[in-house]
Design a protein around this motif. Sequence first.
Motif, PDB file in Angstrom:
ATOM      1  N   ASN A 171       0.324 -10.171  13.094  1.00 33.45           N
ATOM      2  CA  ASN A 171       0.578 -11.191  11.892  1.00 33.45           C
ATOM      3  C   ASN A 171       1.333 -12.578  12.305  1.00 33.45           C
ATOM      4  OD1 ASN A 171       0.535 -12.360   9.217  1.00 33.45           O
ATOM      5  ND2 ASN A 171       2.098 -10.973   8.751  1.00 33.45           N
ATOM      6  N   SER A 172       0.768 -13.524  12.310  1.00 37.46           N
ATOM      7  CA  SER A 172       1.402 -14.990  12.643  1.00 37.46           C
ATOM      8  C   SER A 172       0.910 -15.824  11.681  1.00 37.46           C
ATOM      9  CB  SER A 172       1.355 -15.288  14.024  1.00 37.46           C
ATOM     10  OG  SER A 172      -0.107 -15.641  14.026  1.00 37.46           O
ATOM     11  N   SER A 173       1.663 -17.144  11.448  1.00 39.25           N
ATOM     12  CA  SER A 173       1.234 -18.183  10.607  1.00 39.25           C
ATOM     13  C   SER A 173      -0.094 -18.805  11.033  1.00 39.25           C
ATOM     14  CB  SER A 173       2.341 -19.129  10.405  1.00 39.25           C
ATOM     15  OG  SER A 173       2.740 -19.609  11.766  1.00 39.25           O
ATOM     16  N   GLU A 174      -0.473 -18.696  12.226  1.00 32.70           N
ATOM     17  CA  GLU A 174      -1.519 -19.383  13.072  1.00 32.70           C
ATOM     18  C   GLU A 174      -2.789 -18.608  12.576  1.00 32.70           C
ATOM     19  OE1 GLU A 174      -0.351 -19.274  16.857  1.00 32.70           O
ATOM     20  OE2 GLU A 174       1.429 -20.435  16.699  1.00 32.70           O
ATOM     21  N   LYS A 175      -2.792 -17.113  12.118  1.00 37.14           N
ATOM     22  CA  LYS A 175      -3.892 -16.200  11.976  1.00 37.14           C
ATOM     23  C   LYS A 175      -4.140 -16.277  10.463  1.00 37.14           C
ATOM     24  CE  LYS A 175      -3.593 -14.056  16.404  1.00 37.14           C
ATOM     25  NZ  LYS A 175      -3.109 -12.907  17.046  1.00 37.14           N
ATOM     26  N   LYS A 176      -5.427 -15.997  10.062  1.00 40.44           N
ATOM     27  CA  LYS A 176      -5.732 -15.778   8.555  1.00 40.44           C
ATOM     28  C   LYS A 176      -5.996 -14.212   8.435  1.00 40.44           C
ATOM     29  CE  LYS A 176      -8.373 -17.541   4.837  1.00 40.44           C
ATOM     30  NZ  LYS A 176      -9.346 -18.440   4.323  1.00 40.44           N
ATOM     31  N   VAL A 177      -5.271 -13.431   8.032  1.00 39.88           N
ATOM     32  CA  VAL A 177      -5.405 -12.119   7.888  1.00 39.88           C
ATOM     33  C   VAL A 177      -5.620 -11.615   6.279  1.00 39.88           C
ATOM     34  CG1 VAL A 177      -4.607  -9.667   8.576  1.00 39.88           C
ATOM     35  CG2 VAL A 177      -3.973 -11.760   9.762  1.00 39.88           C
ATOM     36  N   ILE A 178      -6.917 -10.718   6.154  1.00 37.07           N
ATOM     37  CA  ILE A 178      -7.317 -10.438   4.739  1.00 37.07           C
ATOM     38  C   ILE A 178      -7.370  -8.752   4.954  1.00 37.07           C
ATOM     39  CG2 ILE A 178      -8.807 -10.485   3.035  1.00 37.07           C
ATOM     40  CD1 ILE A 178      -9.359 -13.483   3.794  1.00 37.07           C
ATOM     41  N   THR A 179      -6.965  -8.093   4.087  1.00 39.69           N
ATOM     42  CA  THR A 179      -7.125  -6.746   4.140  1.00 39.69           C
ATOM     43  C   THR A 179      -7.967  -6.144   2.793  1.00 39.69           C
ATOM     44  OG1 THR A 179      -5.238  -6.105   2.812  1.00 39.69           O
ATOM     45  CG2 THR A 179      -4.877  -6.496   5.202  1.00 39.69           C
ATOM     46  N   LEU A 180      -8.538  -5.218   3.039  1.00 43.79           N
ATOM     47  CA  LEU A 180      -9.348  -4.802   1.855  1.00 43.79           C
ATOM     48  C   LEU A 180      -9.154  -3.050   1.656  1.00 43.79           C
ATOM     49  CD1 LEU A 180     -11.572  -5.238  -0.459  1.00 43.79           C
ATOM     50  CD2 LEU A 180     -13.207  -4.427   1.378  1.00 43.79           C
ATOM     51  N   GLU A 181      -8.140  -2.601   0.788  1.00 49.83           N
ATOM     52  CA  GLU A 181      -7.885  -1.271   0.557  1.00 49.83           C
ATOM     53  C   GLU A 181      -7.956  -0.473  -0.362  1.00 49.83           C
ATOM     54  OE1 GLU A 181      -3.540  -1.575   2.410  1.00 49.83           O
ATOM     55  OE2 GLU A 181      -3.925  -3.807   2.355  1.00 49.83           O
ATOM     56  N   ASP A 182      -7.499   0.769  -0.441  1.00 51.80           N
ATOM     57  CA  ASP A 182      -7.879   1.583  -1.441  1.00 51.80           C
ATOM     58  C   ASP A 182      -6.879   2.750  -1.314  1.00 51.80           C
ATOM     59  OD1 ASP A 182      -8.753   2.941  -3.938  1.00 51.80           O
ATOM     60  OD2 ASP A 182     -10.405   3.635  -2.981  1.00 51.80           O
ATOM     61  N   PRO A 183      -5.540   2.917  -1.904  1.00 47.24           N
ATOM     62  CA  PRO A 183      -5.058   1.550  -2.348  1.00 47.24           C
ATOM     63  C   PRO A 183      -4.276   0.778  -1.358  1.00 47.24           C
ATOM     64  CG  PRO A 183      -3.450   3.671  -2.708  1.00 47.24           C
ATOM     65  CD  PRO A 183      -4.772   3.861  -1.895  1.00 47.24           C
ATOM     66  N   ILE A 184      -3.593  -0.412  -1.984  1.00 43.17           N
ATOM     67  CA  ILE A 184      -2.632  -1.033  -0.847  1.00 43.17           C
ATOM     68  C   ILE A 184      -1.445  -0.132  -1.056  1.00 43.17           C
ATOM     69  CG2 ILE A 184      -1.195  -3.271  -0.777  1.00 43.17           C
ATOM     70  CD1 ILE A 184      -3.601  -4.456  -2.474  1.00 43.17           C
ATOM     71  N   GLU A 185      -1.149   0.115   0.441  1.00 45.99           N
ATOM     72  CA  GLU A 185      -0.007   1.131   0.309  1.00 45.99           C
ATOM     73  C   GLU A 185       1.478   0.313   0.577  1.00 45.99           C
ATOM     74  OE1 GLU A 185      -0.698   4.220   3.097  1.00 45.99           O
ATOM     75  OE2 GLU A 185      -2.679   4.825   2.398  1.00 45.99           O
ATOM     76  N   TYR A 186       1.263  -0.870   1.475  1.00 44.18           N
ATOM     77  CA  TYR A 186       2.579  -1.472   1.640  1.00 44.18           C
ATOM     78  C   TYR A 186       2.386  -2.934   1.275  1.00 44.18           C
ATOM     79  CZ  TYR A 186       4.457   2.726   3.635  1.00 44.18           C
ATOM     80  OH  TYR A 186       4.680   3.841   3.765  1.00 44.18           O
ATOM     81  N   HIS A 187       3.055  -3.990   0.885  1.00 40.79           N
ATOM     82  CA  HIS A 187       2.683  -5.267   0.718  1.00 40.79           C
ATOM     83  C   HIS A 187       3.293  -6.093   1.961  1.00 40.79           C
ATOM     84  CE1 HIS A 187       1.134  -5.067  -3.224  1.00 40.79           C
ATOM     85  NE2 HIS A 187       2.110  -3.956  -3.488  1.00 40.79           N
ATOM     86  N   LEU A 188       2.254  -6.561   2.559  1.00 37.13           N
ATOM     87  CA  LEU A 188       2.923  -7.595   3.816  1.00 37.13           C
ATOM     88  C   LEU A 188       2.853  -8.931   3.586  1.00 37.13           C
ATOM     89  CD1 LEU A 188       0.323  -5.136   6.296  1.00 37.13           C
ATOM     90  CD2 LEU A 188       2.800  -5.049   6.164  1.00 37.13           C
ATOM     91  N   GLU A 189       4.071  -9.351   4.114  1.00 38.15           N
ATOM     92  CA  GLU A 189       4.282 -10.902   3.605  1.00 38.15           C
ATOM     93  C   GLU A 189       3.333 -11.689   4.686  1.00 38.15           C
ATOM     94  OE1 GLU A 189       7.985 -13.856   3.864  1.00 38.15           O
ATOM     95  OE2 GLU A 189       8.400 -11.848   3.718  1.00 38.15           O
ATOM     96  N   GLY A 190       2.600 -12.712   4.060  1.00 38.95           N
ATOM     97  CA  GLY A 190       1.813 -13.632   4.970  1.00 38.95           C
ATOM     98  C   GLY A 190       0.241 -13.135   5.174  1.00 38.95           C
ATOM     99  N   ILE A 191      -0.103 -11.846   4.483  1.00 35.20           N
ATOM    100  CA  ILE A 191      -1.347 -11.252   4.512  1.00 35.20           C
ATOM    101  C   ILE A 191      -1.699 -11.205   2.886  1.00 35.20           C
ATOM    102  CG2 ILE A 191      -2.401  -9.270   5.054  1.00 35.20           C
ATOM    103  CD1 ILE A 191      -0.680  -8.654   7.432  1.00 35.20           C
ATOM    104  N   SER A 192      -3.080 -11.626   3.169  1.00 36.60           N
ATOM    105  CA  SER A 192      -4.018 -11.659   1.752  1.00 36.60           C
ATOM    106  C   SER A 192      -4.473 -10.206   1.502  1.00 36.60           C
ATOM    107  CB  SER A 192      -5.168 -12.585   1.674  1.00 36.60           C
ATOM    108  OG  SER A 192      -4.610 -13.876   1.792  1.00 36.60           O
ATOM    109  N   GLN A 193      -4.068  -9.447   0.582  1.00 38.49           N
ATOM    110  CA  GLN A 193      -4.321  -7.836   0.417  1.00 38.49           C
ATOM    111  C   GLN A 193      -5.339  -7.671  -0.876  1.00 38.49           C
ATOM    112  OE1 GLN A 193      -0.120  -6.841   1.249  1.00 38.49           O
ATOM    113  NE2 GLN A 193      -1.307  -5.050   1.995  1.00 38.49           N
ATOM    114  N   SER A 194      -6.253  -7.203  -0.758  1.00 38.89           N
ATOM    115  CA  SER A 194      -7.135  -6.905  -1.922  1.00 38.89           C
ATOM    116  C   SER A 194      -7.195  -5.326  -2.100  1.00 38.89           C
ATOM    117  CB  SER A 194      -8.291  -7.683  -2.090  1.00 38.89           C
ATOM    118  OG  SER A 194      -9.058  -7.200  -0.980  1.00 38.89           O
ATOM    119  N   GLN A 195      -7.607  -5.078  -3.504  1.00 36.41           N
ATOM    120  CA  GLN A 195      -7.763  -3.526  -3.650  1.00 36.41           C
ATOM    121  C   GLN A 195      -9.001  -3.276  -4.156  1.00 36.41           C
ATOM    122  OE1 GLN A 195      -4.409  -1.302  -5.107  1.00 36.41           O
ATOM    123  NE2 GLN A 195      -5.768   0.048  -6.193  1.00 36.41           N
TER     124      GLN A 195
END
Length: 201
Positions: free
Chosen positions: A59-83
């Motif tokens: 994870n860094s400000s230079e990288k676009k990170v997206i997750t797809l989870e079931d369920p979202i277990e931990y919320h990560l700052e700077g990362i787009s998370q969807s359930q």
Amino acid sequence: MRFLDPNRGIVELSDLGVKGKNLKILEEVIKIPNGMILVTGPTGSGKTTTLYSILNQLNSSEKKVITLEDPIEYHLEGISQSQVEDEKGYTFALGLRSILRQDPDIVMVGEIRDQETAETAAQAALTGHLVLSTLHTNSAVETIPRLVNMGLKPFILAPALNVLIAQRLVRRLCPMCSEEREISQAEKDYLKKRVQQMQER
């Protein structure tokens, strides 16, 4: 039932028990900007925890990170998370296709469950994305036939796959209540026999 402690934070890879040569290999592999990293093992073996550790390191400000989870277990700052919401038709396969339209650098898919998700993940890995995911198999070796049985073509799987990680949870001694004692002769004999059997394999 799974208990999660959101205050615990993300555990570093070295603190998960990944050490020595395996840690070096993993640290080198996650620097590759595309391909698939799959973590395998039975339910409850810490696969998602390992993925979170890898994501945290990437994870860094230079990288676009997206997750797809079931369920979202931990919320990560700077990362787009969807359930995933299967009841509403938002499946891993559909969600992954939607995520790829946003042109992320890194994608984390909670689990590969079907042919469509496997194929989309592999295609994403081949077109410049780093894809992290989990799969329910008992060993790293079983992952390849499992994906082929799902319908993923070997000529797509081979170039897409960067590394397979198989893991299990290992019991740890409690530092507060464990007590040191002398090992008995029967225990010594048993351990010696087991080591000998492992060396013969």
